[in-house]
Design a protein around this motif. Structure first.
Motif, PDB file in Angstrom:
ATOM      1  N   PHE A  28       0.948  -1.238  -0.007  1.00 52.51           N
ATOM      2  CA  PHE A  28      -0.107  -0.011   0.104  1.00 52.51           C
ATOM      3  C   PHE A  28       0.680   1.359   0.097  1.00 52.51           C
ATOM      4  O   PHE A  28       0.751   2.283  -0.806  1.00 52.51           O
ATOM      5  N   LEU A  29       1.887   1.262   0.929  1.00 49.27           N
ATOM      6  CA  LEU A  29       2.695   2.356   0.976  1.00 49.27           C
ATOM      7  C   LEU A  29       3.723   2.540  -0.390  1.00 49.27           C
ATOM      8  O   LEU A  29       3.936   3.801  -0.829  1.00 49.27           O
ATOM      9  N   LEU A  30       3.982   1.243  -0.576  1.00 48.71           N
ATOM     10  CA  LEU A  30       4.971   1.624  -2.100  1.00 48.71           C
ATOM     11  C   LEU A  30       3.755   2.178  -3.240  1.00 48.71           C
ATOM     12  O   LEU A  30       4.613   2.956  -3.999  1.00 48.71           O
ATOM     13  N   GLN A  31       2.581   1.642  -3.374  1.00 49.85           N
ATOM     14  CA  GLN A  31       1.808   2.141  -4.190  1.00 49.85           C
ATOM     15  C   GLN A  31       1.596   3.620  -4.122  1.00 49.85           C
ATOM     16  O   GLN A  31       1.573   4.545  -5.201  1.00 49.85           O
ATOM     17  N   TYR A  32       1.350   4.036  -2.766  1.00 56.76           N
ATOM     18  CA  TYR A  32       1.243   5.521  -2.664  1.00 56.76           C
ATOM     19  C   TYR A  32       2.419   6.200  -2.932  1.00 56.76           C
ATOM     20  O   TYR A  32       2.076   7.469  -3.452  1.00 56.76           O
ATOM     21  N   THR A  77       2.762   4.050 -10.186  1.00 57.18           N
ATOM     22  CA  THR A  77       1.898   2.772 -10.056  1.00 57.18           C
ATOM     23  C   THR A  77       0.589   3.020 -10.218  1.00 57.18           C
ATOM     24  O   THR A  77       0.181   4.061 -10.186  1.00 57.18           O
ATOM     25  N   ASN A  78      -0.122   2.057 -10.170  1.00 53.46           N
ATOM     26  CA  ASN A  78      -1.626   1.998 -10.568  1.00 53.46           C
ATOM     27  C   ASN A  78      -2.490   1.863  -9.349  1.00 53.46           C
ATOM     28  O   ASN A  78      -1.846   1.534  -8.253  1.00 53.46           O
ATOM     29  N   ASN A  79      -3.818   2.522  -9.165  1.00 51.70           N
ATOM     30  CA  ASN A  79      -4.559   2.214  -8.332  1.00 51.70           C
ATOM     31  C   ASN A  79      -4.200   2.731  -6.920  1.00 51.70           C
ATOM     32  O   ASN A  79      -4.005   2.151  -6.071  1.00 51.70           O
ATOM     33  N   LYS A  80      -3.482   3.974  -7.040  1.00 46.94           N
ATOM     34  CA  LYS A  80      -3.182   4.630  -5.635  1.00 46.94           C
ATOM     35  C   LYS A  80      -4.068   4.567  -4.644  1.00 46.94           C
ATOM     36  O   LYS A  80      -5.507   5.445  -5.055  1.00 46.94           O
ATOM     37  N   GLY A  81      -4.051   4.506  -3.509  1.00 43.70           N
ATOM     38  CA  GLY A  81      -5.205   4.800  -2.420  1.00 43.70           C
ATOM     39  C   GLY A  81      -4.832   6.185  -1.591  1.00 43.70           C
ATOM     40  O   GLY A  81      -3.902   6.586  -1.946  1.00 43.70           O
ATOM     41  N   ILE A 128      -5.444   3.428   5.107  1.00 42.13           N
ATOM     42  CA  ILE A 128      -4.544   2.409   5.230  1.00 42.13           C
ATOM     43  C   ILE A 128      -4.968   1.483   6.444  1.00 42.13           C
ATOM     44  O   ILE A 128      -4.915   0.174   6.349  1.00 42.13           O
ATOM     45  N   TRP A 129      -5.930   1.864   7.305  1.00 36.89           N
ATOM     46  CA  TRP A 129      -6.383   1.173   8.206  1.00 36.89           C
ATOM     47  C   TRP A 129      -7.427   0.210   7.935  1.00 36.89           C
ATOM     48  O   TRP A 129      -7.823  -0.800   8.561  1.00 36.89           O
ATOM     49  N   LYS A 130      -7.835   0.329   6.709  1.00 36.78           N
ATOM     50  CA  LYS A 130      -8.945  -0.297   6.084  1.00 36.78           C
ATOM     51  C   LYS A 130      -8.606  -1.909   5.755  1.00 36.78           C
ATOM     52  O   LYS A 130      -9.224  -2.871   5.501  1.00 36.78           O
ATOM     53  N   LEU A 131      -7.373  -2.129   5.820  1.00 39.23           N
ATOM     54  CA  LEU A 131      -6.543  -3.325   5.446  1.00 39.23           C
ATOM     55  C   LEU A 131      -6.797  -4.351   6.527  1.00 39.23           C
ATOM     56  O   LEU A 131      -6.937  -5.512   6.422  1.00 39.23           O
ATOM     57  N   LEU A 132      -7.381  -3.911   7.576  1.00 35.74           N
ATOM     58  CA  LEU A 132      -7.555  -4.601   8.828  1.00 35.74           C
ATOM     59  C   LEU A 132      -8.896  -5.439   8.764  1.00 35.74           C
ATOM     60  O   LEU A 132      -9.382  -6.344   9.159  1.00 35.74           O
ATOM     61  N   LEU A 133      -9.742  -4.580   7.708  1.00 38.65           N
ATOM     62  CA  LEU A 133     -11.243  -4.986   7.812  1.00 38.65           C
ATOM     63  C   LEU A 133     -11.772  -5.414   6.151  1.00 38.65           C
ATOM     64  O   LEU A 133     -12.645  -6.009   6.143  1.00 38.65           O
ATOM     65  N   PHE A 134     -11.095  -4.902   5.257  1.00 32.91           N
ATOM     66  CA  PHE A 134     -11.321  -4.982   4.188  1.00 32.91           C
ATOM     67  C   PHE A 134     -10.311  -5.651   3.206  1.00 32.91           C
ATOM     68  O   PHE A 134      -9.170  -5.501   3.445  1.00 32.91           O
ATOM     69  N   PRO A 135     -10.811  -6.359   1.923  1.00 35.06           N
ATOM     70  CA  PRO A 135      -9.688  -7.168   1.090  1.00 35.06           C
ATOM     71  C   PRO A 135      -8.988  -5.875   0.533  1.00 35.06           C
ATOM     72  O   PRO A 135      -9.747  -4.602  -0.016  1.00 35.06           O
ATOM     73  N   THR A 168      -6.507  -5.176  -2.997  1.00 32.58           N
ATOM     74  CA  THR A 168      -5.565  -5.634  -4.140  1.00 32.58           C
ATOM     75  C   THR A 168      -5.826  -7.228  -4.013  1.00 32.58           C
ATOM     76  O   THR A 168      -6.649  -8.135  -3.623  1.00 32.58           O
ATOM     77  N   LEU A 169      -4.668  -7.844  -4.453  1.00 32.74           N
ATOM     78  CA  LEU A 169      -4.472  -9.210  -4.485  1.00 32.74           C
ATOM     79  C   LEU A 169      -4.535 -10.181  -3.281  1.00 32.74           C
ATOM     80  O   LEU A 169      -4.566 -11.330  -3.169  1.00 32.74           O
TER      81      LEU A 169
END
Length: 336
Positions: free
Chosen positions: A99-103, A108-112, A117-124, A126-127
């Motif tokens: 996530f941090l690399l993309q940002y 990079t594609n699909n920057k968030g 970043i906290w959403k990684l704890l609750l939601f899927p 990317t791969l």
């Protein structure tokens, strides 16, 4: 003493992880990966060959391997804890790094949004959706198996049929806008595949039935014909990986591959690094593509080749380095 690994399974594990990397090099849609056009050969390759088979094959292998050391009721908590350490911890740690690399990396594609970043704890994310979903599959199977509900072919058939039915009605029952907490929608996709893997190893005699063996190739051919007619817009029907036709291609295709008893040394070698390749391949595929474009190289063949090589080899190097230290073994690889 460790049981000797099945060379067919290891060959297929190596083959499928390379397919996964190729799929991400191409991109699942025209706004990802190499951003190839929807009418290109690479998109056709992804749609007709890679998408239907990669996740079912990966997950069926996981189910097959699970039966070698199935969970027992007395140790269900230990089993789940091991899966937390093996699956969820690397998913969070490596996922946040990606996530941090993309940002922060240009190109990079699909920057968030960094605040998300906290959403990684609750939601899927990317791969890495696959790891969240696979963990939930392990939990479900642990409870089913600890009560011996898949120890007979009849029970297994019932549970497998229910899992397929749930997947087929998923999109009709659950609105698309519904938040995909913990990647539970992906769990519904993976569950039939994992259960099939359990059945293939646990009830070998059932799958060796002559009528069954002769009937499956016919269904597979019919499904592939429908898929091809759909791609070339001969029929007004869309085939996705989780529709009945797409699912049958993935499930039956895997059964056929297992039946061929393929054994290839170099694929077996790559199979030994399959988990690390899955975790880290996106760093290599994205990096290879970005570096070439920085040098103003836009050859699709060269970008594909370099990205694929980087996506496969960089994770192997990363594993060799990370496994040397206890903290990195645990956080990045999920190893004890």
């Amino acid at each position: 003493m460790k049981a000797e690994k099945d060379t067919t399974i290891e060959t297929l594990r190596g083959a499928v992880i390379i397919l996964v990397v190729i799929g991400h090099v191409i991109g699942s849609a025209s706004d990802g990966g190499m951003k190839v056009n929807d009418d290109s050969f690479l998109r056709y390759l992804y749609y007709t060959f890679i998408e239907p088979i990669q996740m079912p094959l990966f997950t069926i292998i996981a189910g097959w391997v699970y039966t070698l050391r199935p969970v027992v009721y007395e140790k269900i908590n230990d089993f789940i804890l091991k899966k937390v350490l093996r699956v969820l911890v690397p998913m969070f740690v490596v996922g946040m790094c990606y996530f941090l690399l993309q940002y922060f990396t240009p190109g990079t594609n699909n920057k968030g949004n960094l605040l998300d970043i906290w959403k990684l704890l609750l939601f899927p994310y990317t791969l890495y959706w696959y790891l969240y979903s696979l963990f939930l599959v392990f939990v479900i199977i642990a409870f089913i198996d600890s009560f011996h509900k898949m120890n007979s072919i009849n029970n297994w058939l019932i549970i497998f049929s229910i899992s397929v039915f749930i997947l087929l009605i998923r999109d009709s029952v659950i609105p698309y806008e519904q938040p995909n907490y913990l990647s539970y929608k992906g769990t519904m996709y993976l569950l039939p595949c994992f259960i099939l893997g359990v059945g293939l190893n646990r009830f070998k005699a059932f799958f060796q039935n002559k009528l069954f063996k002769n009937f499956l190739p016919v269904i597979l051919v019919l499904c592939i014909i429908i898929q091809q007619l759909s791609w070339f817009k001969v029929i007004d029907y869309t085939v996705h990986k989780d529709t009945i036709v797409g699912l049958l291609i993935g499930l039956i295709g895997t059964i056929m591959l297992l039946r061929f008893r393929l054994k290839t040394k170099w694929l077996i070698w790559f199979g030994g690094f399959a988990y690390s390749i899955y975790l880290f391949h996106a760093f290599g595929t994205a990096g290879g593509r970005i570096i070439l474009k920085r040098f103003d190289i836009h050859s699709s063949i060269l970008i594909f080749t370099v990205s694929l090589a980087a996506g496969v080899l960089l994770p192997i190097v990363a594993e060799k380095i990370l496994e040397r230290f206890k903290i990195t073994r645990i956080l990045f690889l999920g190893k004890s």
